[in-house]
Scaffold this motif. Structure first.
Motif, mmCIF file in Angstrom:
data_model
loop_
_atom_site.group_PDB
_atom_site.id
_atom_site.type_symbol
_atom_site.label_atom_id
_atom_site.label_comp_id
_atom_site.label_asym_id
_atom_site.label_seq_id
_atom_site.Cartn_x
_atom_site.Cartn_y
_atom_site.Cartn_z
ATOM 1 N N ARG A 161 0.841 -1.206 0.000
ATOM 2 C CA ARG A 161 0.000 0.000 0.000
ATOM 3 C C ARG A 161 0.874 1.254 0.000
ATOM 4 N NH1 ARG A 161 -4.359 -0.206 4.207
ATOM 5 N NH2 ARG A 161 -5.385 -1.344 2.558
ATOM 6 N N TRP A 162 1.971 1.210 0.762
ATOM 7 C CA TRP A 162 2.863 2.355 0.864
ATOM 8 C C TRP A 162 3.477 2.700 -0.497
ATOM 9 C CZ3 TRP A 162 8.156 2.928 0.091
ATOM 10 C CH2 TRP A 162 8.714 4.125 0.567
ATOM 11 N N VAL A 163 3.943 1.677 -1.236
ATOM 12 C CA VAL A 163 4.546 1.909 -2.549
ATOM 13 C C VAL A 163 3.546 2.573 -3.480
ATOM 14 C CG1 VAL A 163 5.320 0.715 -4.642
ATOM 15 C CG2 VAL A 163 6.299 0.119 -2.466
ATOM 16 N N GLN A 164 2.332 2.081 -3.461
ATOM 17 C CA GLN A 164 1.292 2.656 -4.312
ATOM 18 C C GLN A 164 1.046 4.123 -3.957
ATOM 19 O OE1 GLN A 164 -2.459 0.588 -3.946
ATOM 20 N NE2 GLN A 164 -2.559 0.361 -6.160
ATOM 21 N N ASP A 165 0.951 4.410 -2.660
ATOM 22 C CA ASP A 165 0.712 5.786 -2.219
ATOM 23 C C ASP A 165 1.869 6.708 -2.598
ATOM 24 O OD1 ASP A 165 -1.746 5.145 -1.112
ATOM 25 O OD2 ASP A 165 -0.943 4.853 0.914
ATOM 26 N N VAL A 166 3.091 6.262 -2.379
ATOM 27 C CA VAL A 166 4.260 7.096 -2.684
ATOM 28 C C VAL A 166 4.335 7.378 -4.183
ATOM 29 C CG1 VAL A 166 6.785 7.154 -2.734
ATOM 30 C CG2 VAL A 166 5.611 6.440 -0.675
ATOM 31 N N ASN A 197 4.887 15.650 -9.660
ATOM 32 C CA ASN A 197 5.835 15.624 -10.766
ATOM 33 C C ASN A 197 7.264 15.359 -10.288
ATOM 34 O OD1 ASN A 197 6.423 15.621 -13.470
ATOM 35 N ND2 ASN A 197 6.795 17.824 -13.559
ATOM 36 N N LEU A 198 7.397 14.471 -9.309
ATOM 37 C CA LEU A 198 8.702 14.105 -8.774
ATOM 38 C C LEU A 198 9.077 12.660 -9.088
ATOM 39 C CD1 LEU A 198 8.335 15.740 -5.244
ATOM 40 C CD2 LEU A 198 9.668 16.608 -7.166
ATOM 41 N N HIS A 199 8.212 11.931 -9.789
ATOM 42 C CA HIS A 199 8.471 10.511 -10.052
ATOM 43 C C HIS A 199 9.745 10.240 -10.847
ATOM 44 C CE1 HIS A 199 6.149 11.762 -13.553
ATOM 45 N NE2 HIS A 199 6.688 10.739 -14.203
ATOM 46 N N PRO A 200 10.231 11.160 -11.693
ATOM 47 C CA PRO A 200 11.500 10.860 -12.380
ATOM 48 C C PRO A 200 12.675 10.683 -11.409
ATOM 49 C CG PRO A 200 10.369 12.636 -13.510
ATOM 50 C CD PRO A 200 9.621 12.390 -12.224
ATOM 51 N N ALA A 201 12.555 11.194 -10.197
ATOM 52 C CA ALA A 201 13.644 11.085 -9.223
ATOM 53 C C ALA A 201 13.852 9.652 -8.741
ATOM 54 C CB ALA A 201 13.374 11.994 -8.028
ATOM 55 N N THR A 242 13.546 17.132 -2.866
ATOM 56 C CA THR A 242 12.137 17.137 -2.485
ATOM 57 C C THR A 242 11.601 15.711 -2.417
ATOM 58 O OG1 THR A 242 11.885 19.268 -3.586
ATOM 59 C CG2 THR A 242 9.874 18.075 -3.047
ATOM 60 N N ALA A 243 11.951 14.878 -3.398
ATOM 61 C CA ALA A 243 11.517 13.482 -3.394
ATOM 62 C C ALA A 243 12.102 12.733 -2.201
ATOM 63 C CB ALA A 243 11.915 12.801 -4.699
ATOM 64 N N MET A 244 13.353 12.990 -1.893
ATOM 65 C CA MET A 244 14.014 12.336 -0.758
ATOM 66 C C MET A 244 13.354 12.726 0.554
ATOM 67 S SD MET A 244 16.387 10.227 -0.316
ATOM 68 C CE MET A 244 17.550 9.598 0.852
ATOM 69 N N ILE A 245 13.051 13.997 0.714
ATOM 70 C CA ILE A 245 12.368 14.463 1.923
ATOM 71 C C ILE A 245 11.006 13.801 2.038
ATOM 72 C CG2 ILE A 245 11.272 16.476 2.992
ATOM 73 C CD1 ILE A 245 13.623 18.136 1.816
ATOM 74 N N PHE A 246 10.282 13.731 0.935
ATOM 75 C CA PHE A 246 8.948 13.130 0.937
ATOM 76 C C PHE A 246 9.015 11.653 1.335
ATOM 77 C CE2 PHE A 246 5.356 11.000 -1.018
ATOM 78 C CZ PHE A 246 4.307 11.767 -0.546
#
Length: 124
Positions: free
Chosen positions: A21-26, A34-38, A54-58
């Motif tokens: 569930r966590w992977v799906q949510d992230v 618009n951070l998925h390329p990271a 920003t992606a790392m912090i999230f």
């Protein structure tokens, strides 16, 4: 200031019980921001350092404190993503085997009511 501590969804548990569930949510949140390329493997995809940060912090905000400490030295969101995938992705295999076993051994006559049976079927 209280907004900094508020999570968008449940954090990844230490033992990874909620990993799927966590992977799906992230993924959905990173796509929305618009951070998925990271976190993607594409080599031709150049991501700015600000987006990586920003992606790392999230991601770090949404993992358990123990995991945050364990992966404290990790600076790249893609590397952290791969590490977490290697550690917890086996959950799919475990849950699939368990669901198949439950499905094959479930009998309608073992339940007192149709609602109880339907409820159990939906949980598989």
């Amino acid at each position: 200031m209280s907004n900094l501590n508020k999570l968008d969804f449940t954090a990844l548990e230490v033992f990874g019980r909620n990993y799927l569930r966590w992977v799906q949510d992230v993924k959905l949140h990173l796509i929305a921001k618009n951070l998925h390329p990271a976190i993607e493997d594409e080599t031709d995809n150049l991501v700015s350092e600000a987006k990586k940060a920003t992606a790392m912090i999230f991601i770090q905000r949404h993992i358990h404190d123990t995991l945050q400490i364990e992966y404290l030295a990790e600076e790249d969101p893609q590397a952290l993503w791969v590490t977490l995938t290697d550690r917890f992705d086996h959950q799919k295999d475990i849950f699939l085997l368990e669901a198949r076993h439950n499905w094959q051994h479930m009998r309608f006559q073992d339940f007192k009511s149709v609602n109880e049976y339907n409820s159990k079927v939906c949980r598989i």
